[in-house]
Design a protein around this motif. Structure first.
Motif, PDB file in Angstrom:
ATOM      1  N   ASP A  15       0.831  -1.212   0.000  1.00 19.49           N
ATOM      2  CA  ASP A  15       0.000   0.000   0.000  1.00 19.49           C
ATOM      3  C   ASP A  15       0.865   1.261   0.000  1.00 19.49           C
ATOM      4  O   ASP A  15       0.529   2.251  -0.657  1.00 19.49           O
ATOM      5  N   LEU A  16       1.964   1.222   0.745  1.00 21.92           N
ATOM      6  CA  LEU A  16       2.865   2.381   0.778  1.00 21.92           C
ATOM      7  C   LEU A  16       3.462   2.627  -0.606  1.00 21.92           C
ATOM      8  O   LEU A  16       3.531   3.772  -1.070  1.00 21.92           O
ATOM      9  N   PHE A  17       3.888   1.556  -1.273  1.00 20.93           N
ATOM     10  CA  PHE A  17       4.481   1.718  -2.613  1.00 20.93           C
ATOM     11  C   PHE A  17       3.453   2.244  -3.621  1.00 20.93           C
ATOM     12  O   PHE A  17       3.785   3.039  -4.499  1.00 20.93           O
ATOM     13  N   LYS A  18       2.213   1.811  -3.463  1.00 19.56           N
ATOM     14  CA  LYS A  18       1.161   2.335  -4.347  1.00 19.56           C
ATOM     15  C   LYS A  18       0.919   3.820  -4.067  1.00 19.56           C
ATOM     16  O   LYS A  18       0.699   4.612  -4.991  1.00 19.56           O
ATOM     17  N   LYS A  19       0.984   4.178  -2.801  1.00 18.02           N
ATOM     18  CA  LYS A  19       0.839   5.583  -2.407  1.00 18.02           C
ATOM     19  C   LYS A  19       1.973   6.422  -2.986  1.00 18.02           C
ATOM     20  O   LYS A  19       1.775   7.580  -3.381  1.00 18.02           O
TER      21      LYS A  19
ATOM     22  N   SER B 204      14.218  -1.454   8.440  1.00 19.19           N
ATOM     23  CA  SER B 204      13.056  -2.335   8.309  1.00 19.19           C
ATOM     24  C   SER B 204      13.275  -3.172   7.049  1.00 19.19           C
ATOM     25  O   SER B 204      14.281  -3.005   6.358  1.00 19.19           O
ATOM     26  N   GLY B 205      12.344  -4.057   6.763  1.00 13.42           N
ATOM     27  CA  GLY B 205      12.426  -4.821   5.511  1.00 13.42           C
ATOM     28  C   GLY B 205      12.936  -6.239   5.649  1.00 13.42           C
ATOM     29  O   GLY B 205      12.888  -7.006   4.675  1.00 13.42           O
TER      30      GLY B 205
ATOM     31  N   LYS C 134       6.802 -10.212   0.559  1.00  9.05           N
ATOM     32  CA  LYS C 134       5.773  -9.845  -0.433  1.00  9.05           C
ATOM     33  C   LYS C 134       6.033  -8.448  -1.006  1.00  9.05           C
ATOM     34  O   LYS C 134       5.861  -8.211  -2.208  1.00  9.05           O
ATOM     35  N   GLU C 135       6.461  -7.550  -0.151  1.00  9.94           N
ATOM     36  CA  GLU C 135       6.689  -6.174  -0.582  1.00  9.94           C
ATOM     37  C   GLU C 135       7.845  -6.098  -1.575  1.00  9.94           C
ATOM     38  O   GLU C 135       7.769  -5.374  -2.584  1.00  9.94           O
ATOM     39  N   ILE C 136       8.909  -6.846  -1.300  1.00 14.71           N
ATOM     40  CA  ILE C 136      10.049  -6.855  -2.218  1.00 14.71           C
ATOM     41  C   ILE C 136       9.689  -7.571  -3.517  1.00 14.71           C
ATOM     42  O   ILE C 136      10.088  -7.140  -4.616  1.00 14.71           O
TER      43      ILE C 136
ATOM     44  N   PRO D  14      12.849 -18.034   4.363  1.00 13.60           N
ATOM     45  CA  PRO D  14      13.702 -17.440   3.326  1.00 13.60           C
ATOM     46  C   PRO D  14      13.707 -15.914   3.417  1.00 13.60           C
ATOM     47  O   PRO D  14      12.705 -15.299   3.782  1.00 13.60           O
ATOM     48  N   TYR D  15      14.843 -15.324   3.062  1.00 10.10           N
ATOM     49  CA  TYR D  15      14.980 -13.876   3.118  1.00 10.10           C
ATOM     50  C   TYR D  15      14.235 -13.213   1.968  1.00 10.10           C
ATOM     51  O   TYR D  15      13.973 -13.844   0.936  1.00 10.10           O
ATOM     52  N   PRO D  16      13.893 -11.931   2.116  1.00 16.37           N
ATOM     53  CA  PRO D  16      13.308 -11.203   0.981  1.00 16.37           C
ATOM     54  C   PRO D  16      14.282 -11.177  -0.201  1.00 16.37           C
ATOM     55  O   PRO D  16      15.493 -11.098   0.000  1.00 16.37           O
ATOM     56  N   LYS D  17      13.752 -11.241  -1.411  1.00 20.63           N
ATOM     57  CA  LYS D  17      14.600 -11.319  -2.608  1.00 20.63           C
ATOM     58  C   LYS D  17      14.995  -9.917  -3.083  1.00 20.63           C
ATOM     59  O   LYS D  17      14.773  -9.536  -4.246  1.00 20.63           O
TER      60      LYS D  17
END
Length: 563
Positions: free
Chosen positions: A127-131, A145-146, A151-153, A174-177
Motif C-alpha cells: 500500500d505504501l508503494f502504491k501511495k 526495516s524490511g 511480499k513487498e520486495i 527465506p529472506y526477501p529477494k
C-alpha cells in the motif's frame, strides 16, 4: 533484602580471583575491578577505558556491502535519482540522514520518505508503494526495516525496481529477494557485528562509497550520528559499539552539526556532550515527531543547512515532546499498578485502546523498569490491534514476536533482543495472551542486584570520575548500582509532578544532592516525602549537573523499616 517497593535486592556474587587479577594486572581499585568483571569486559575493552580504539571498517571484504556500494555508485555515475525509505525512530531517521547527506555532498538527486506511524504503519508495505507510485525510482534503499518484507520486495521486483535493505532486526528464512539484503544476523563472520544498528551499518557502507569515489569522508560527523542511533536504539554497548560511542564523545565539536549544538545549548549550561545526552536529551526530541504523527521532522532537522529552519523545526519537536510527556504522565497515572504488581505471570501484557500508538513502546519500557519483567502493551489501530514490547537483557523479545508470527497468532511483527512491535487481529488477542502465558521464561532473575555496599565517605568526585571512565553505560554495560546505608531525607521537593529531589544526610552530617525519577504516587515517593528515620538507598552515582564538584545520588530504591 526486601525494599519498600517489594523488590528483593542482593549483592552480586563476584569471582574474587577474577576481580583480584583485574586489579593487579591493570591497577584498578576493587570497585572498578568488580564492575569490569561483572560486565565481562574483554582485554581490548579494558584497554579502551583509558585509550581510544581506532577501529577499522569491518565490512571491507563483505560481499553484501561491496555489491551495495557498486550498485549505488553506478546510479550516482548515471545521475539516477535514488529513493530512501527510513523508519520513524532515531535509528531509522539517522540512517536516512546519512544517505541524504552523502547525496547532498555530491549533488546527486534523491528523495526520501519516513512512514507515518498511524497512516502507514511500521516499515514498508505494498500500500505504501502504491501511495508513492509517482515517487518510486529505479533504486530504493530501505533502512531499519524490511528484513521480513518478502511480499513487498516481490512486488517491487515485478516493477523491475532494485532494492537495498539495510536492517538489524531478527530475521527468518527465506529472506526477501532484494537486490542486496544487509543484516548482521546473516551469518557474518564476527559475532559482535550482530549488535550493530542500521545506522552503524549505513555508516560503514557510506564510508566505502566515499572512498571509492575518492572523496573526503567526514568520519567525525558520521560517527557522531552512528553513536546517537546506537544508544537510542538500546544496542549493547560493548566491543565495536563501545568504540563508536567513545570516539563520538571524544571527537565532538559544536561545529559538527548545528542541530546538535542547538539542542545542547537550549537544554544545558554548556554544549559539552555527555553519553547520557544521547538517550535523555537528543533522542527524545528527535523521536517526538514519529510518536505524534510528524515522522519526517527529525530527518528535516538533521539534514537542513538553514539555521533559521533548524531552529523552527527544533521548536516544533520540543513542543511535540512536551505534549508526549504530558500524555505519558496521564497514561501512567491511570494504570492500575497494584494489579500489575500482583500479576504472577512471567510476561506482562497490557491492553488499553486509549493509549496512542506512538507511546505504547514508552509505556512498555516504564513497566519493565518498574516490574522487572518483559512487557507487551497493546492499543487499537484502525480495525486491528497494534503492540509494542520491551524486554530484559537476557530475553530476546524479537524471537518471541517472530515465533508468534510464524504460528499465525500475530499478523506481522519483528524486532531485536531489547524491543519489538507487532500487529494482530482483534479476535486473536486471547490466543496471543495464551501464547505468552505458555512461555517458560525460566531465565528471569527476580532478584535485583547491586555491585557493592559502599560507605558514604567514598562519595566524592574522583570516585565517580573513575567509574565514568567505564562509560558508555547502557545495554550490555550496566551502570553500577550501590547500596548506601544510614541516610536521612531532608527538603524533599516534587518536580514536574513526577520526580522527587531531596538532600540525603549521612551520619557525619554531610549532605548529598539526590533525585528519584518517576516516583510520585509510589512507595518510594511516599517515603521520600514523609519518612523521618534512617534509610538505605540503592543508587546510581553521578556528578551533579548543577555543579561539577558535587555528587548527585540517583535513588533507584529504598530499604527502610516500616513506619
Amino acid at each position: 533484602m526486601i525494599s519498600i517497593s517489594g523488590k528483593e535486592w542482593t549483592e552480586i556474587k563476584h569471582n574474587n580471583l577474577k576481580v583480584k587479577k583485574i586489579s593487579q594486572d591493570y591497577e584498578f581499585n576493587e570497585i572498578i575491578s568488580k564492575i569490569i568483571s561483572n560486565n565481562n569486559f574483554t582485554k581490548e575493552e579494558i584497554y579502551s577505558i583509558n585509550n581510544l580504539i581506532n577501529f577499522k571498517n569491518p565490512f571491507l571484504l563483505n560481499s553484501d556491502f561491496n555489491k551495495s556500494k557498486n550498485i549505488i555508485i553506478r546510479h550516482i555515475k548515471n545521475k539516477k535519482k535514488i529513493l530512501v525509505i527510513g523508519d520513524y525512530d532515531v535509528d531509522g531517521s539517522v540512517s536516512t540522514v546519512m544517505f541524504l547527506k552523502l547525496f547532498k555532498d555530491i549533488n546527486h538527486p534523491f528523495d526520501f520518505y519516513i512512514p507515518d506511524r498511524n497512516k502507514d504503519g511500521y516499515g514498508i508495505s505494498i500500500d505504501l508503494f502504491k501511495k508513492l507510485k509517482k515517487r518510486l525510482t529505479d533504486l530504493i534503499i530501505i533502512l531499519d526495516s524490511g528484513s521480513k518484507s518478502k511480499k513487498e520486495i516481490d512486488y517491487l521486483n515485478t516493477l523491475q525496481i532494485q532494492t537495498i535493505i539495510i536492517d538489524h532486526h531478527e530475521i527468518i528464512k527465506p529472506y526477501p529477494k532484494a537486490t542486496v539484503f544487509i543484516n548482521p544476523k546473516k551469518n557474518y563472520d564476527n559475532k559482535f557485528l550482530n549488535n550493530l544498528c542500521s545506522s552503524a551499518l549505513a555508516y560503514f557502507l557510506i564510508e566505502l562509497i566515499y572512498k571509492e569515489l575518492k572523496l573526503d569522508f567526514q568520519k567525525k560527523k558520521y560517527n557522531l550520528l552512528s553513536a546517537l542511533a546506537t544508544i537510542c536504539d538500546v544496542m549493547p554497548l560493548n566491543n565495536l559499539n563501545r568504540y563508536i560511542v567513545k570516539k563520538a564523545i571524544n571527537d565532538y565539536h559544536y561545529k559538527l552539526f548545528y542541530f546538535f549544538d542547538l539542542i545542547l545549548k537550549k537544554n544545558k549550561k554548556n554544549n559539552e556532550l555527555k553519553v547520557e545526552d544521547f538517550a535523555y536529551l537528543v533522542g527524545p526530541i528527535l523521536n517526538s515527531g514519529g510518536r505524534l504523527n510528524k515522522s519526517y521532522l527529525a530527518v528535516e532537522l538533521m539534514i537542513s543547512d538553514d539555521r533559521l529552519m533548524i531552529e523552527k523545526i527544533y521548536n516544533q519537536l520540543v513542543e511535540l515532546n512536551l505534549k508526549r510527556k504530558e500524555i505519558e504522565k496521564n497514561i501512567l497515572l491511570n494504570l492500575d499498578f497494584e494489579k500489575l504488581k500482583n500479576d504472577k505471570s512471567d510476561i506482562l501484557l497490557i491492553k488499553d485502546i486509549e493509549i496512542p500508538e506512538g507511546l505504547i513502546g514508552i509505556i512498555a519500557a516504564r513497566c519493565v523498569e518498574k516490574f522487572n519483567k518483559p512487557t507487551f502493551v497493546i492499543t487499537q489501530s484502525g480495525n486491528r490491534l497494534k503492540g509494542s514490547a520491551r524486554s530484559l537483557l537476557n530475553i530476546n523479545i524479537g524471537s518471541i514476536i517472530n515465533n508468534a508470527v510464524h504460528l499465525n497468532i500475530l499478523e506481522s511483527g519483528g524486532g531485536h533482543k531489547a524491543a519489538g512491535g507487532f500487529n494482530l487481529r482483534k479476535e486473536n488477542f486471547y490466543k496471543f495472551k495464551d501464547y505468552l502465558s505458555s512461555l517458560k521464561i525460566s531465565s528471569i532473575e527476580n532478584k535485583k542486584k547491586y555491585i557493592s555496599k559502599i560507605s558514604s565517605t567514598a562519595l566524592n568526585i574522583n570516585f565517580i570520575k573513575n567509574i565514568n571512565k567505564l562509560e558508555p553505560f547502557g545495554n550490555g554495560n550496566q551502570k553500577p548500582l550501590f547500596l548506601i546505608e544510614n541516610l536521612k531525607v531532608f527538603k524533599p521537593k516534587i518536580i514536574n509532578k513526577l520526580h522527587i529531589s531531596c538532600l540525603l544526610k549521612d551520619n557525619k552530617n554531610k549532605f548529598y544532592d539526590s533525585i528519584a525519577f518517576n516516583v510520585l504516587n509510589s512507595k518510594i515517593g511516599e517515603y521520600l516525602l514523609n519518612y523521618k528515620k534512617e534509610i538505605s538507598v540503592l543508587a546510581e552515582l553521578n556528578i551533579s549537573y548543577k555543579n561539577n564538584n558535587m555528587v548527585n545520588i540517583n535513588i533507584i530504591d529504598i530499604i527502610a523499616k516500616k513506619p
